[in-house]
Design an enzyme around this catalytic site. Structure first.
Site, PDB file in Angstrom:
ATOM      1  N   THR A 129       0.828  -1.211   0.000  1.00  0.00           N
ATOM      2  CA  THR A 129       0.000   0.000   0.000  1.00  0.00           C
ATOM      3  C   THR A 129       0.861   1.259   0.000  1.00  0.00           C
ATOM      4  O   THR A 129       1.995   1.243   0.483  1.00  0.00           O
ATOM      5  CB  THR A 129      -0.913   0.000   1.258  1.00  0.00           C
ATOM      6  OG1 THR A 129      -1.496   1.286   1.425  1.00  0.00           O
ATOM      7  CG2 THR A 129      -0.140  -0.335   2.531  1.00  0.00           C
ATOM      8  N   ASP A 130       0.283   2.358  -0.473  1.00  0.00           N
ATOM      9  CA  ASP A 130       1.009   3.635  -0.432  1.00  0.00           C
ATOM     10  C   ASP A 130       1.252   4.091   1.006  1.00  0.00           C
ATOM     11  O   ASP A 130       2.126   4.925   1.262  1.00  0.00           O
ATOM     12  CB  ASP A 130       0.273   4.723  -1.231  1.00  0.00           C
ATOM     13  CG  ASP A 130      -1.110   5.082  -0.708  1.00  0.00           C
ATOM     14  OD1 ASP A 130      -1.573   4.457   0.261  1.00  0.00           O
ATOM     15  OD2 ASP A 130      -1.729   6.011  -1.275  1.00  0.00           O
ATOM     16  N   GLU A 131       0.477   3.537   1.940  1.00  0.00           N
ATOM     17  CA  GLU A 131       0.617   3.988   3.336  1.00  0.00           C
ATOM     18  C   GLU A 131       1.973   3.643   3.940  1.00  0.00           C
ATOM     19  O   GLU A 131       2.340   4.183   4.982  1.00  0.00           O
ATOM     20  CB  GLU A 131      -0.486   3.380   4.206  1.00  0.00           C
ATOM     21  CG  GLU A 131      -1.850   3.903   3.865  1.00  0.00           C
ATOM     22  CD  GLU A 131      -2.828   3.821   5.031  1.00  0.00           C
ATOM     23  OE1 GLU A 131      -2.394   3.672   6.180  1.00  0.00           O
ATOM     24  OE2 GLU A 131      -4.033   3.926   4.765  1.00  0.00           O
ATOM     25  N   TYR A 153      -1.551  -0.411  11.161  1.00  0.00           N
ATOM     26  CA  TYR A 153      -1.869  -1.086   9.885  1.00  0.00           C
ATOM     27  C   TYR A 153      -0.706  -0.929   8.916  1.00  0.00           C
ATOM     28  O   TYR A 153      -0.181  -1.907   8.378  1.00  0.00           O
ATOM     29  CB  TYR A 153      -3.163  -0.511   9.273  1.00  0.00           C
ATOM     30  CG  TYR A 153      -3.287  -0.786   7.791  1.00  0.00           C
ATOM     31  CD1 TYR A 153      -3.532  -2.070   7.317  1.00  0.00           C
ATOM     32  CD2 TYR A 153      -3.132   0.254   6.850  1.00  0.00           C
ATOM     33  CE1 TYR A 153      -3.620  -2.329   5.943  1.00  0.00           C
ATOM     34  CE2 TYR A 153      -3.230   0.006   5.491  1.00  0.00           C
ATOM     35  CZ  TYR A 153      -3.464  -1.282   5.039  1.00  0.00           C
ATOM     36  OH  TYR A 153      -3.544  -1.524   3.684  1.00  0.00           O
ATOM     37  N   LYS A 157       1.868  -3.668   7.278  1.00  0.00           N
ATOM     38  CA  LYS A 157       1.993  -3.845   5.831  1.00  0.00           C
ATOM     39  C   LYS A 157       3.440  -3.629   5.376  1.00  0.00           C
ATOM     40  O   LYS A 157       3.916  -4.307   4.468  1.00  0.00           O
ATOM     41  CB  LYS A 157       1.071  -2.879   5.081  1.00  0.00           C
ATOM     42  CG  LYS A 157      -0.402  -3.184   5.190  1.00  0.00           C
ATOM     43  CD  LYS A 157      -0.820  -4.498   4.539  1.00  0.00           C
ATOM     44  CE  LYS A 157      -0.699  -4.488   3.034  1.00  0.00           C
ATOM     45  NZ  LYS A 157      -1.197  -5.773   2.446  1.00  0.00           N
TER      46      LYS A 157
END
Ligand code: NAD
Ligand code: DAU
Length: 342
Positions: A129-131, A153, A157
């Protein structure tokens, strides 16, 4: 005749995974798909009900952390590709309790990588994810930018993302990692901004907008995400990371007003509430690497958001049962009555 390609899709009963499985069957005649999903609150086999009688679609309820079931799948189906969507995916829940996030989003990836090491595969795609990059004030993150995840989260990831890379680097596993921005489209669990706000608007319930509503997200239509994953799988270089952006950055307040306009509801439904703890300000990706391979989005934001809002308006039978006591209780606990920044 050449053997049918076998895809193992983990977390295929969730939002993006189920869209990806539909995409695969629409694109290819000769494939087999094994969907391994634990069916957490976010997994919904109804998303794939149209494939029930398709002999090339196999659903297996199970946990990616369970090496026994994962090994059995490798032995029985001898997959060519594994695409790992399985994850705990909701930031607010990770702030409440991170344990399942660490288990599935990190340990689960380890179990899948170990099975790949033992049995072999053509491609292992880790859906990241971009997060993982954290928040950015201006400009955009490239695949070389340092990782600075800001919530449990995204930290989990990041662990899964880097573990997958380490198995490429150490054991030469055929790993490719994708990092996408915020997805929207059909079958998204109504806890995420777009489906929550569309369905709340339809029920004339308040739209709980965090903080000042000025946080920025980049919206990617899920069907474009699916083509990008497939593109990376077929054309990507092993061991590489590919950003997948939507190209539609917007403040939360802007998308909230658009949802109200598309559902025909008044802006008075907007309810400013306390901000998410550690709320990332803005996500933004430089997507030139994947685009230089030849991939491009096929959908314009305004068409795809209209289609998405229309889908939720037409499919009350899908989302109404999901907006059950479990979610409402959680929501009430997180934001007790009277929480307001207005
Ligand atoms: P989702 O929560 O809708 O679906 C997750 C699926 O994984 C569910 O079907 C759930 O039952 C399953 N699952 C959870 N734990 C499992 C386990 N231990 N074993 C097997 N199955 C398990 O999530 P989503 O929004 O579809 O996201 C899919 C993937 O894409 C995730 O890895 C997420 O981090 C990533 N991602 C999501 C977005 C987004 O905007 N939604 C953007 C970028 C990346
Ligand atoms: O960027 C990719 C990520 O996008 C994925 O990796 C995650 O799995 C996915 O959940 C999503 O994370 P976000 O936290 O960005 O999405 P969410 O829909 O929860 O929130 C989007 C923005 O809207 C965020 O700034 C918080 C805000 N928000 C969200 C909810 C649920 C609100 O203002 N009110 C809300 O009720």
């Amino acid at each position: 005749m050449s053997k049918k390609k076998v895809y193992v899709v983990t977390g295929g009963a969730g939002f993006i995974g189920s869209n990806y499985i539909h995409f695969l069957f629409e694109k290819y005649g000769q494939i087999k798909v094994i969907n391994l999903d634990k069916l957490t609150y976010a997994g919904n086999p109804e998303n794939l009900s149209s494939l029930k009688n398709n002999p090339d679609y196999v659903f297996i309820k199970g946990d990616i952390c369970d090496s026994k079931i994962v090994n059995q799948i490798f032995e029985e189906y001898k997959p060519d590709y594994l695409i790992n969507f399985a994850a705990e995916s909701h930031v607010d829940r990770s702030i409440g309790d991170a344990e399942d996030f660490i288990r599935t989003d990190m340990y689960g990836v380890y179990v899948l990588l170990e099975a790949t090491r033992k049995y072999g595969l053509e491609r292992f795609i880790q859906i990241s994810t971009d997060e993982v990059y954290g928040s950015i004030e201006s400009g955009s993150f490239t695949e070389e930018s340092p990782l600075k995840p800001g919530n449990p989260y995204s930290a989990s990831k990041s662990g899964g993302d880097r573990l997958a890379y380490s198995y490429f680097n150490t054991y030469q596993l055929p790993v490719i990692i994708t990092r996408a921005s915020n997805n929207y489209g059909p079958y998204q669990y109504p806890e995420k901004l777009i489906p929550l706000f569309v369905t709340n608007a339809m029920e004339n319930k308040p739209l709980p907008l965090y903080g000042d509503g000025k946080n920025v997200r980049d919206w990617l239509y899920v069907k474009d995400h699916c083509t990008a994953i497939e593109y990376a799988l077929k054309n990507g270089k092993l061991g590489e990371v590919y950003n997948i952006a939507g190209g539609s950055e917007m403040e939360n307040i802007e998308i909230t007003k658009l949802i109200l306009q598309l559902t025909g509801k008044k802006e008075s439904l907007i309810k400013p509430v306390a901000d998410r703890i550690g709320h990332d300000w803005r996500y933004s990706l430089d997507e030139s690497k994947l685009k230089s391979l030849g991939w491009n989005q096929e959908h314009r934001f305004i068409d795809a958001i209209k289609e998405t809002v229309g889908w939720y308006m037409k499919n009350e039978d899908w989302w109404k049962p999901l907006k059950s006591g479990e979610y409402l209780d959680y929501y009430k606990k997180q934001y007790p009555e009277g929480t307001s920044l207005a």
